[in-house]
Design a protein around this motif. Structure first.
Motif, PDB file in Angstrom:
ATOM      1  N   THR A  66      -2.865  -4.382   6.829  1.00  0.00           N
ATOM      2  CA  THR A  66      -1.823  -5.426   6.187  1.00  0.00           C
ATOM      3  C   THR A  66      -1.371  -4.840   4.902  1.00  0.00           C
ATOM      4  N   ALA A  67      -2.206  -4.553   4.148  1.00  0.00           N
ATOM      5  CA  ALA A  67      -1.587  -4.012   2.716  1.00  0.00           C
ATOM      6  C   ALA A  67      -0.566  -2.849   2.776  1.00  0.00           C
ATOM      7  N   ARG A  68      -0.584  -2.117   3.767  1.00  0.00           N
ATOM      8  CA  ARG A  68       0.461  -0.929   3.961  1.00  0.00           C
ATOM      9  C   ARG A  68       1.471  -1.639   4.588  1.00  0.00           C
ATOM     10  N   GLU A  69       1.550  -2.450   5.342  1.00  0.00           N
ATOM     11  CA  GLU A  69       2.861  -2.948   5.879  1.00  0.00           C
ATOM     12  C   GLU A  69       3.632  -4.002   4.873  1.00  0.00           C
ATOM     13  N   GLY A  70       2.685  -4.550   3.969  1.00  0.00           N
ATOM     14  CA  GLY A  70       3.181  -5.352   2.806  1.00  0.00           C
ATOM     15  C   GLY A  70       3.807  -4.355   1.794  1.00  0.00           C
ATOM     16  N   ALA A  71       3.385  -3.185   1.402  1.00  0.00           N
ATOM     17  CA  ALA A  71       3.711  -1.962   0.711  1.00  0.00           C
ATOM     18  C   ALA A  71       5.067  -1.579   1.443  1.00  0.00           C
ATOM     19  N   HIS A  72       5.176  -1.321   2.384  1.00  0.00           N
ATOM     20  CA  HIS A  72       6.398  -0.914   2.934  1.00  0.00           C
ATOM     21  C   HIS A  72       7.358  -1.939   2.944  1.00  0.00           C
ATOM     22  N   ALA A  73       6.966  -3.134   2.857  1.00  0.00           N
ATOM     23  CA  ALA A  73       8.053  -4.526   2.793  1.00  0.00           C
ATOM     24  C   ALA A  73       8.516  -4.282   1.532  1.00  0.00           C
ATOM     25  N   VAL A  74       7.693  -4.278   0.478  1.00  0.00           N
ATOM     26  CA  VAL A  74       8.415  -4.097  -0.960  1.00  0.00           C
ATOM     27  C   VAL A  74       9.362  -2.663  -1.311  1.00  0.00           C
ATOM     28  N   LEU A  75       8.812  -1.790  -0.585  1.00  0.00           N
ATOM     29  CA  LEU A  75       9.540  -0.646  -0.771  1.00  0.00           C
ATOM     30  C   LEU A  75      11.125  -0.593  -0.276  1.00  0.00           C
ATOM     31  N   ARG A  76      11.236  -1.659   0.845  1.00  0.00           N
ATOM     32  CA  ARG A  76      12.514  -1.891   1.460  1.00  0.00           C
ATOM     33  C   ARG A  76      13.250  -2.994   0.622  1.00  0.00           C
ATOM     34  N   GLU A  77      12.446  -3.764  -0.073  1.00  0.00           N
ATOM     35  CA  GLU A  77      13.444  -4.789  -0.998  1.00  0.00           C
ATOM     36  C   GLU A  77      13.604  -3.948  -2.093  1.00  0.00           C
ATOM     37  N   LEU A  78      13.049  -2.701  -2.455  1.00  0.00           N
ATOM     38  CA  LEU A  78      13.761  -1.867  -3.467  1.00  0.00           C
ATOM     39  C   LEU A  78      14.741  -0.823  -3.136  1.00  0.00           C
ATOM     40  N   GLY A  79      15.147  -0.984  -1.854  1.00  0.00           N
ATOM     41  CA  GLY A  79      16.121  -0.153  -1.137  1.00  0.00           C
ATOM     42  C   GLY A  79      15.838   1.218  -0.779  1.00  0.00           C
ATOM     43  N   PHE A  80      14.414   1.380  -0.166  1.00  0.00           N
ATOM     44  CA  PHE A  80      13.851   2.557   0.005  1.00  0.00           C
ATOM     45  C   PHE A  80      13.675   2.531   1.594  1.00  0.00           C
ATOM     46  N   ASP A  81      13.446   3.692   2.223  1.00  0.00           N
ATOM     47  CA  ASP A  81      13.101   3.643   3.652  1.00  0.00           C
ATOM     48  C   ASP A  81      11.487   4.336   3.483  1.00  0.00           C
ATOM     49  N   PRO A  82      10.534   3.466   3.968  1.00  0.00           N
ATOM     50  CA  PRO A  82       9.216   3.914   3.871  1.00  0.00           C
ATOM     51  C   PRO A  82       8.996   5.368   4.539  1.00  0.00           C
TER      52      PRO A  82
END
Length: 211
Positions: free
Chosen positions: A171-187
């Motif tokens: 769950t934490a990893r999926e959330g971290a990926h979501a934040v990264l996408r918000e910042l404009g990056f591809d996980p």
């Protein structure tokens, strides 16, 4: 506890603009000097483990309004040997536990005397392998820590991380990926090599210990 982390190379000016757009909360800025150790009884490069002593000096309000690092009369970084406002911690990091992020089991504790801690490790046969120096600026976003890292001789990066129990890793990893996408990056473009590994690689040294 496990540290769930994703990391990408990034231009900090662009990331700061994006952080402002999503109403991130700026926390603080610090200077960290991390000394990593080789073990006498096993090869951390092979086992994907890490042992370090970290000296951290808060930059906000201590190093001047521009946040530049402080040096002593000999030109040595204040964090390298412990100024009055420097905190020292010792950390063990276990191997990566998945391929989708830089997730590791981590144990860390404060140390009252960094020089004594170094002497203890030396007495036990641990030897300094390399030192990683970086300036870090922390932000809070949706329960995650977003860190802008400027790593000496390596470059600029952004990290998104959170500490969780083992059951919460996915769950934490999926959330971290979501934040990264918000910042404009591809996980999918994340870097799983540690700063230590990147530094040693840039210096063409054989040891590729992890952080």
């Amino acid at each position: 506890m496990y540290e769930v982390e994703v990391k990408v190379r990034a231009d900090h000016d662009e990331v700061r603009d994006r952080l402002a757009d999503i109403d991130a909360t700026r926390v603080r800025r610090v200077r960290q000097v991390d000394t990593y150790y080789d073990a006498p009884h096993r090869d951390f490069a092979e086992t994907d483990e890490a042992l370090r002593i970290r000296r951290e000096t808060v930059a906000d309000g201590t190093n001047g309004s521009d946040g530049e690092r402080r040096v002593d009369d000999d030109g040595v970084d204040a964090a390298a040997h412990g100024s009055p406002d420097t905190e020292t911690r010792i950390t063990y990091k276990g191997p990566l536990v998945e391929t989708e992020s830089k997730t590791r089991e981590e144990f860390e504790t404060a140390v009252a005397d960094g020089d004594a801690a170094e002497s203890i490790l030396g007495g036990l046969g641990f030897s300094p392998a390399a030192t990683v120096e970086k300036d870090r600026e922390f932000f809070s976003v949706d329960g995650y820590t977003v860190t802008l890292d400027d790593v000496a001789r390596v470059g600029e990066f952004v990290e998104v991380e959170r500490e969780v129990a083992e059951a919460g890793i996915e769950t934490a990893r999926e959330g971290a990926h979501a934040v990264l996408r918000e910042l404009g990056f591809d996980p999918d473009e994340q870097i799983r090599t540690s700063y230590l590994g990147l530094l040693l690689r840039s210096q063409d040294l054989p040891n590729d210990s992890s952080e």
